[in-house]
Design a protein around this motif. Structure first.
Motif, PDB file in Angstrom:
ATOM      1  N   ILE A   1       0.818  -1.328   0.189  1.00  0.00           N
ATOM      2  CA  ILE A   1      -0.515   0.073  -0.582  1.00  0.00           C
ATOM      3  C   ILE A   1       1.064   1.296  -0.001  1.00  0.00           C
ATOM      4  CG2 ILE A   1       0.294   0.219   2.724  1.00  0.00           C
ATOM      5  CD1 ILE A   1      -3.458   0.792   0.158  1.00  0.00           C
ATOM      6  N   SER A   2       2.114   0.856   0.610  1.00  0.00           N
ATOM      7  CA  SER A   2       3.468   2.593   0.646  1.00  0.00           C
ATOM      8  C   SER A   2       3.199   2.647  -0.859  1.00  0.00           C
ATOM      9  CB  SER A   2       4.677   1.859   1.411  1.00  0.00           C
ATOM     10  OG  SER A   2       4.977   0.914   0.729  1.00  0.00           O
ATOM     11  N   ASP A   3       3.354   2.082  -1.593  1.00  0.00           N
ATOM     12  CA  ASP A   3       3.713   2.597  -2.896  1.00  0.00           C
ATOM     13  C   ASP A   3       2.251   3.426  -3.177  1.00  0.00           C
ATOM     14  OD1 ASP A   3       5.527   0.117  -3.888  1.00  0.00           O
ATOM     15  OD2 ASP A   3       4.501  -1.011  -4.138  1.00  0.00           O
ATOM     16  N   LEU A   4       1.419   3.575  -2.855  1.00  0.00           N
ATOM     17  CA  LEU A   4       0.506   4.653  -3.454  1.00  0.00           C
ATOM     18  C   LEU A   4       1.016   5.898  -2.866  1.00  0.00           C
ATOM     19  CD1 LEU A   4      -2.963   3.190  -2.852  1.00  0.00           C
ATOM     20  CD2 LEU A   4      -2.034   4.320  -4.736  1.00  0.00           C
ATOM     21  N   GLU A   5       1.515   6.321  -1.577  1.00  0.00           N
ATOM     22  CA  GLU A   5       2.531   7.515  -1.301  1.00  0.00           C
ATOM     23  C   GLU A   5       3.347   7.694  -2.291  1.00  0.00           C
ATOM     24  OE1 GLU A   5       3.359  10.439   0.206  1.00  0.00           O
ATOM     25  OE2 GLU A   5       1.481   9.325   1.200  1.00  0.00           O
ATOM     26  N   LEU A   6       4.242   6.741  -2.483  1.00  0.00           N
ATOM     27  CA  LEU A   6       5.513   6.526  -3.655  1.00  0.00           C
ATOM     28  C   LEU A   6       5.538   7.265  -4.612  1.00  0.00           C
ATOM     29  CD1 LEU A   6       8.788   6.159  -3.580  1.00  0.00           C
ATOM     30  CD2 LEU A   6       8.175   3.691  -4.429  1.00  0.00           C
ATOM     31  N   VAL A   7       4.443   6.450  -5.669  1.00  0.00           N
ATOM     32  CA  VAL A   7       3.286   7.158  -6.747  1.00  0.00           C
ATOM     33  C   VAL A   7       3.562   8.881  -6.797  1.00  0.00           C
ATOM     34  CG1 VAL A   7       2.299   6.596  -8.568  1.00  0.00           C
ATOM     35  CG2 VAL A   7       3.517   5.004  -7.819  1.00  0.00           C
ATOM     36  N   ASN A   8       2.549   8.709  -5.586  1.00  0.00           N
ATOM     37  CA  ASN A   8       2.214  10.451  -5.470  1.00  0.00           C
ATOM     38  C   ASN A   8       3.793  11.427  -5.319  1.00  0.00           C
ATOM     39  OD1 ASN A   8       0.180  12.580  -4.438  1.00  0.00           O
ATOM     40  ND2 ASN A   8       0.870  12.522  -2.324  1.00  0.00           N
ATOM     41  N   LYS A   9       4.505  11.007  -4.141  1.00  0.00           N
ATOM     42  CA  LYS A   9       5.293  11.819  -3.647  1.00  0.00           C
ATOM     43  C   LYS A   9       6.316  11.674  -5.461  1.00  0.00           C
ATOM     44  CE  LYS A   9      10.101  11.881  -1.469  1.00  0.00           C
ATOM     45  NZ  LYS A   9      10.752  11.380   0.105  1.00  0.00           N
ATOM     46  N   LEU A  10       6.472  10.941  -5.926  1.00  0.00           N
ATOM     47  CA  LEU A  10       7.589  10.438  -7.223  1.00  0.00           C
ATOM     48  C   LEU A  10       6.764  11.563  -8.846  1.00  0.00           C
ATOM     49  CD1 LEU A  10       8.524   6.782  -7.024  1.00  0.00           C
ATOM     50  CD2 LEU A  10      10.117   8.946  -6.856  1.00  0.00           C
ATOM     51  N   SER A  11       5.588  11.598  -9.088  1.00  0.00           N
ATOM     52  CA  SER A  11       4.767  11.899  -9.652  1.00  0.00           C
ATOM     53  C   SER A  11       4.302  13.691  -9.263  1.00  0.00           C
ATOM     54  CB  SER A  11       4.298  11.285  -9.995  1.00  0.00           C
ATOM     55  OG  SER A  11       2.519  11.286  -9.146  1.00  0.00           O
ATOM     56  N   ASP A  12       5.167  14.101  -7.945  1.00  0.00           N
ATOM     57  CA  ASP A  12       3.525  15.186  -7.069  1.00  0.00           C
ATOM     58  C   ASP A  12       1.961  15.077  -7.467  1.00  0.00           C
ATOM     59  OD1 ASP A  12       3.280  17.822  -6.188  1.00  0.00           O
ATOM     60  OD2 ASP A  12       3.121  18.422  -7.553  1.00  0.00           O
ATOM     61  N   GLY A  13       1.427  13.547  -7.673  1.00  0.00           N
ATOM     62  CA  GLY A  13      -0.097  13.199  -7.242  1.00  0.00           C
ATOM     63  C   GLY A  13      -0.528  12.716  -8.696  1.00  0.00           C
ATOM     64  N   LYS A  14       0.621  12.827  -9.877  1.00  0.00           N
ATOM     65  CA  LYS A  14       0.228  13.314 -11.459  1.00  0.00           C
ATOM     66  C   LYS A  14      -0.550  12.137 -12.023  1.00  0.00           C
ATOM     67  CE  LYS A  14       1.711  17.388 -12.057  1.00  0.00           C
ATOM     68  NZ  LYS A  14       3.245  18.268 -12.535  1.00  0.00           N
ATOM     69  N   VAL A  15      -0.456  11.099 -11.255  1.00  0.00           N
ATOM     70  CA  VAL A  15      -0.418   9.905 -11.902  1.00  0.00           C
ATOM     71  C   VAL A  15      -0.545   8.931 -11.232  1.00  0.00           C
ATOM     72  CG1 VAL A  15       1.727   7.810 -12.883  1.00  0.00           C
ATOM     73  CG2 VAL A  15       1.975   9.822 -12.919  1.00  0.00           C
TER      74      VAL A  15
END
Length: 263
Positions: free
Chosen positions: A219-233
């Motif tokens: 589930i932490s991958d959601l926060e990781l993707v949010n951080k890496l993409s600035d919420g755009k992906v």
């Protein structure tokens, strides 16, 4: 943009169909030779079960992918369970795109048809977009990593094309589509982590909504993707999801994430 309006990565659900059943497959093994196929999960439930579940939990933007022939009826069942709530892809051409919209798909996802003889055709993209409207079109740019970059892969991700994913090409294609769907085929189904470099690049380059799939493991991958993409992906979980027999991600946690971070 104010903080309360900031985009936040969402969980996007999926229904992958193979031989008429909902399955989770290791992406790199999806070839014409069935002996090489590695399957992580085969559902006992019908596609309509998953579509109804996503509908109940208001998980929008999910995709139904037909992996090869023999999946039309299964896809129709899923769309019937949530008319206007799911996207459909797999074998989409200009001749059948409108018929899938008529069957209840919110959008159609197109990939291989845009690459006659293995080369990208901007003319085909423009024709399809003009026919059904860019608001109903998702371009699948699923890819493989080569030479420190990513190149679109077609034909069950086995044929790597010359189309390199870049800021320029994403901006050019965005004129004719409303979303991108991008599987990182090299890590698809492995549950060993996302392609962080690709997610970060997509966050910087994509001018329209983009959903990433491949390698998600917890589930932490959601926060990781949010951080890496600035919420755009946005992110899709497949084989790691308990809904598909996985042990890394609870479906209920994904639903709660979307509720807590609703756009």
């Amino acid at each position: 943009m104010a903080d309360d309006q900031r985009r936040v990565t969402q969980f996007r659900p999926c229904i992958d169909l193979h031989d008429g059943k909902v399955k989770q497959i290791v992406g790199g093994t999806l070839t014409d030779n069935e002996e090489h196929l590695q399957t992580n999960f085969i559902a006992s439930h019908k596609p309509s079960y998953f579509a109804s579940l996503y509908h109940k939990d208001n998980l929008t933007g999910g995709h139904v992918i037909k992996l090869g022939p023999g999946n039309d009826t299964a896809a129709e069942e899923a769309l019937a369970a949530w008319p206007g709530g799911l996207q459909v892809g797999g074998g989409i051409t200009i001749d059948i795109a409108q018929s899938w919209l008529d069957k209840g798909a919110a959008k159609v996802i197109v990939t291989s048809w845009l690459f006659p003889s293995g080369e990208f055709s901007m003319e085909r993209l423009q024709q399809l977009s003009g026919l059904i409207g860019k608001e109903h079109l998702v371009v699948d740019l699923s890819c493989r990593r080569q030479r420190n970059s990513w190149f679109v892969a077609i034909n069950k991700w086995q044929t790597v094309t010359s189309l390199e994913i870049s800021k320029e090409i994403l901006h050019e294609l965005s004129q004719f589509a409303s979303e991108f769907l991008i599987h990182a085929a090299d890590v698809e189904g492995l549950c060993k982590g996302i392609d962080e470099d690709l997610v970060q690049a997509l966050g910087q380059w994509c001018p329209i909504p983009c959903t990433y799939a491949g390698g998600g493991k917890d589930i932490s991958d959601l926060e990781l993707v949010n951080k890496l993409s600035d919420g755009k992906v946005d992110l899709t979980f497949g084989s790691a999801l308990d809904l598909f027999g996985g042990k890394g991600v609870r479906y209920a946690d994904c639903v709660e994430w979307n509720r807590m971070h609703s756009r």
